[in-house]
Design a protein around this motif. Structure first.
Motif, short mmCIF file in Angstrom:
data_model
loop_
_atom_site.label_atom_id
_atom_site.label_comp_id
_atom_site.label_asym_id
_atom_site.label_seq_id
_atom_site.Cartn_x
_atom_site.Cartn_y
_atom_site.Cartn_z
N VAL A 133 -33.37 -3.30 -0.61
CA VAL A 133 -33.21 -2.59 -1.76
C VAL A 133 -33.19 -1.04 -1.75
CG1 VAL A 133 -33.65 -2.47 -4.33
CG2 VAL A 133 -33.53 -4.74 -3.01
N ALA A 134 -34.41 -0.59 -1.30
CA ALA A 134 -34.46 0.92 -1.25
C ALA A 134 -33.41 1.47 -0.35
CB ALA A 134 -35.96 1.13 -0.78
N ALA A 135 -33.03 0.89 0.99
CA ALA A 135 -32.06 1.49 1.60
C ALA A 135 -30.68 1.57 1.06
CB ALA A 135 -32.03 0.87 3.03
N TRP A 136 -30.31 0.14 0.32
CA TRP A 136 -29.16 0.26 -0.44
C TRP A 136 -29.15 1.36 -1.47
CZ3 TRP A 136 -28.69 -1.57 -5.37
CH2 TRP A 136 -27.32 -1.96 -5.87
N ARG A 137 -30.06 1.36 -1.99
CA ARG A 137 -29.94 2.44 -3.58
C ARG A 137 -29.87 3.70 -2.72
NH1 ARG A 137 -27.89 1.81 -7.28
NH2 ARG A 137 -28.70 3.64 -8.00
N LEU A 138 -30.50 4.21 -1.56
CA LEU A 138 -30.49 5.37 -1.19
C LEU A 138 -29.09 5.82 -0.80
CD1 LEU A 138 -32.00 8.09 -0.28
CD2 LEU A 138 -32.66 7.02 1.79
N SER A 139 -28.37 4.68 0.07
CA SER A 139 -27.12 4.79 0.55
C SER A 139 -26.15 4.85 -0.43
CB SER A 139 -26.72 3.60 1.33
OG SER A 139 -25.32 3.79 1.94
N ASP B 281 -19.45 16.79 5.50
CA ASP B 281 -20.26 16.56 6.74
C ASP B 281 -21.59 15.80 6.20
OD1 ASP B 281 -21.63 16.15 8.99
OD2 ASP B 281 -21.48 18.29 9.78
N THR B 282 -21.64 14.48 6.51
CA THR B 282 -22.79 13.62 5.88
C THR B 282 -23.79 13.29 7.20
OG1 THR B 282 -21.45 11.47 6.30
CG2 THR B 282 -21.28 12.54 4.25
N ARG B 283 -23.89 14.20 8.29
CA ARG B 283 -24.96 13.66 9.25
C ARG B 283 -26.03 13.54 8.80
NH1 ARG B 283 -22.89 17.68 13.77
NH2 ARG B 283 -22.39 18.99 12.26
N ARG B 284 -26.50 14.77 8.17
CA ARG B 284 -27.78 14.90 7.56
C ARG B 284 -28.34 13.62 6.90
NH1 ARG B 284 -28.36 20.81 5.05
NH2 ARG B 284 -26.40 19.84 4.31
N ASP B 285 -27.58 13.13 5.91
CA ASP B 285 -27.78 12.33 5.22
C ASP B 285 -27.82 10.80 5.97
OD1 ASP B 285 -27.85 13.95 2.96
OD2 ASP B 285 -25.89 13.37 2.33
N ALA B 286 -26.95 10.73 6.87
CA ALA B 286 -26.81 9.40 7.61
C ALA B 286 -28.27 9.39 8.52
CB ALA B 286 -25.43 9.18 8.42
N ARG B 287 -28.31 10.57 9.14
CA ARG B 287 -29.76 10.76 9.82
C ARG B 287 -30.94 10.47 9.31
NH1 ARG B 287 -29.19 15.76 11.38
NH2 ARG B 287 -27.75 15.08 12.93
N LEU B 288 -30.92 10.98 8.01
CA LEU B 288 -32.30 10.52 6.92
C LEU B 288 -32.23 9.05 6.90
CD1 LEU B 288 -34.57 11.59 5.41
CD2 LEU B 288 -32.85 11.78 3.54
N LEU B 289 -30.92 8.52 6.45
CA LEU B 289 -31.13 6.95 6.06
C LEU B 289 -31.58 6.27 7.48
CD1 LEU B 289 -30.43 4.93 3.97
CD2 LEU B 289 -28.32 4.91 4.68
N ALA B 290 -31.05 6.73 8.56
CA ALA B 290 -31.37 5.95 9.80
C ALA B 290 -32.75 6.22 10.06
CB ALA B 290 -30.34 6.46 10.93
N ASN B 291 -33.38 7.31 9.92
CA ASN B 291 -34.72 7.58 10.20
C ASN B 291 -35.69 6.52 9.20
OD1 ASN B 291 -34.23 9.31 12.32
ND2 ASN B 291 -34.34 11.06 10.92
N LEU B 292 -35.04 6.54 8.00
CA LEU B 292 -35.86 5.73 7.14
C LEU B 292 -35.82 4.22 7.44
CD1 LEU B 292 -37.14 5.45 4.33
CD2 LEU B 292 -35.21 5.13 3.53
N LEU B 293 -34.67 3.85 7.94
CA LEU B 293 -34.46 2.51 8.30
C LEU B 293 -35.22 2.11 9.70
CD1 LEU B 293 -30.78 1.64 8.13
CD2 LEU B 293 -32.77 0.87 6.42
N ARG B 294 -35.55 3.10 10.49
CA ARG B 294 -36.48 2.97 11.79
C ARG B 294 -37.68 2.96 11.40
NH1 ARG B 294 -32.31 6.32 14.50
NH2 ARG B 294 -33.46 7.90 13.66
N ALA B 295 -38.02 3.73 10.59
CA ALA B 295 -39.48 3.74 9.95
C ALA B 295 -40.02 2.46 9.35
CB ALA B 295 -39.68 4.89 8.85
N MET B 296 -38.98 1.83 8.53
CA MET B 296 -39.27 0.51 7.89
C MET B 296 -39.28 -0.52 8.89
SD MET B 296 -36.86 0.55 4.46
CE MET B 296 -37.15 1.70 3.08
N ALA B 297 -38.45 -0.50 10.10
CA ALA B 297 -38.48 -1.72 10.93
C ALA B 297 -39.99 -1.35 11.74
CB ALA B 297 -37.25 -1.34 11.96
#
Length: 481
Positions: free
Chosen positions: A34-40, A160-176
């Motif tokens: 839910v957190a990742a979905w809301r952030l996205s 350019d949305t690379r920074r936001d995508a990178r932030l979301l990916a880092n968050l998902l990796r940290a969660m995993a």
């Protein structure tokens, strides 16, 4: 054919640990999702707002330049050409499709064909997302009109949305990673919690292990207080131990009494045979010895038959054959059986009252026969025994057998229905079940098989009354015990 090994059932502690771990991990996974979905979703909303703001700014610049698209191109180049980290890129296309200007290098990564169709005005719909290598863009295309004319220019804008995508990916990796690290931690925590929760069961197990045939008085302590879910279990277990202790005590007494009762006739037989064999005897003396031995054998056989009857009744193999019959008629048949013994002592047996009853007629006559035999045996010579039959208001039947004998002391009354119990301390030798102290036990067993009750009323010098009360209909479970 190979035999399959039985499925091993996991312990309650293991089940609780697995349940706790899976539940917590599922909750964490749901929260992370839910957190990742809301952030996205928030990123997408911000991207749309940014592009809408830029489109509105382009429209304002075009209006200020009196509809000159080159002024707009110059403004775009000014904002994007010199920035190494360009937040957006834009392209301006004339109505005839001619390129009027774009951010330097934009064509290589974002050709015109990847953009969605242009919309009218500054309000953008859903954005299109485009991935090129490790670059990510949010794309939009809009028609802008100048205030000086009707011609519209097509403006393609990419954020350019690379920074936001990178932030979301880092968050998902940290969660995993956190999820993986939590698995052993939650398993250990769950095992500890399960151990604490099941500790009372371990205490119950230790207390139960302390109960042995030599220590049947042991009980599970009620203090400290047990959890609410186990308090009733402890009470039921203690009550079960009490019943087992009482049954064990009865069995011990029964074994001792049975050994005593069997030893007496066997000792008599052995003594008579030994005396008979010590010296030569004539035929009449041998015959008398055999008749005495036969009497002892008859007594042993009747005792064994009575014990088997009570054992069958207690172990649910004795079925009642109920039928409707006349109680007075059944009493007359029993009186006839005892007529010779009563006449020998000058005892008069009288019957009063009558009623109909649904019961097993053979068992009823046997119970009444035991009571009548006791009454005749304990009545004085030339005395009287009365049998009274009464129909009760609730549909039941009460049968009273009264003698005019010496009566029984009050201290003996609670025990007279126990097996082998005799009020006479000398344990005098009698006939069959009566002399062995089984007669009243059989009566109680028969009456309880019918769902009824039996008791004695007596006092020294006033005689004894035995009362059997049969209910109107069988209680649940009384048809077979």
């Amino acid at each position: 054919m190979p035999v399959e090994a039985p499925l091993r059932i996991r312990s309650i502690g293991t089940r609780l640990t697995l349940l706790y771990t899976v539940t917590v991990l599922a909750a964490i996974a749901l929260f992370a999702g839910v957190a990742a979905w809301r952030l996205s979703a928030n990123f997408s909303t911000e991207h749309l707002r940014f592009l809408q703001a830029k489109v509105a700014e382009f429209q304002s610049d075009l209006h200020d330049a009196r509809g000159n698209p080159q002024a707009l191109v110059a403004e775009i180049l000014k904002e994007t050409a010199g920035s190494r980290l360009r937040e957006y890129q834009a392209r301006v296309i004339a109505p005839n499709g001619r390129l009027l200007g774009e951010t330097p290098g934009m064509l290589a990564s974002l050709p015109q064909g990847v953009f969605p169709s242009a919309v009218e005005g500054a309000s953008l719909g859903a954005l299109k997302h485009w991935h090129v290598g490790n670059r990510r863009y949010a794309l939009a295309s809009v028609w802008l009109r100048s205030s000086a004319g009707d011609e519209s220019i097509d403006v393609q804008i990419a954020m350019d949305t690379r920074r936001d995508a990178r932030l979301l990916a880092n968050l998902l990796r940290a969660m995993a990673l956190t999820f993986l690290l939590l698995i052993p931690l939650l398993a250990l925590t769950g095992r500890w919690i399960a151990g604490r929760g099941l500790a009372p069961l371990a205490r119950i197990t230790r207390a139960a292990l302390a109960v042995t045939p030599a220590r049947l008085s042991e009980r599970i302590p009620l203090a400290p207080p047990w959890p609410q879910e186990l308090e009733e279990l402890v009470q039921v277990f203690n009550a079960m131990l009490t019943r087992i202790e009482e049954a064990f005590a009865r069995l011990s007494r029964f074994s001792a009494d049975l050994a005593h009762e069997l030893r007496t006739p066997l000792s008599n037989l052995r003594g008579e045979f030994e005396v008979c064999l010590m010296n030569p005897r004539n035929g009449q003396e041998y015959r008398a010895t055999l008749e005495s031995g036969l009497e002892e054998c008859r007594r042993l056989n009747e005792m064994i038959e009575n014990l088997l009857f009570m054992a069958r009744a207690e172990h649910a193999v004795l079925a009642l054959h109920r039928e409707r019959f006349d109680v007075a008629q059944a009493c007359e048949q029993v009186i006839t059986q005892h007529a010779a013994g009563a006449a020998e002592r000058g005892i008069a047996v009288r019957i009063a009252g009558n009623a109909g009853i649904d019961a097993d007629v053979l068992l009823f006559r046997r119970a009444l026969s035991n009571l009548l035999g006791n009454a005749i045996r304990h009545s004085p010579v030339d005395g009287e025994v009365s049998i009274r039959v009464q129909a009760l208001e609730d549909g039941g039947v009460e049968v009273r057998v009264r003698d005019r004998g010496q009566g029984i002391e009050a201290r003996h009354l609670p025990h007279l229905f126990d097996r082998f119990y005799q009020a006479d301390a000398s344990r005098h030798r009698g006939d069959g079940a009566h002399g062995a102290g089984l007669g009243l036990s059989i009566v109680k067993t028969i009456v309880e098989l019918h769902g009824g009750t039996v008791w004695l009323e007596s006092s020294p010098g006033a005689g004894t009354t035995a009362i059997m009360r049969f209910p109107a209909r069988a209680r649940p479970g009384s048809e077979m015990r």
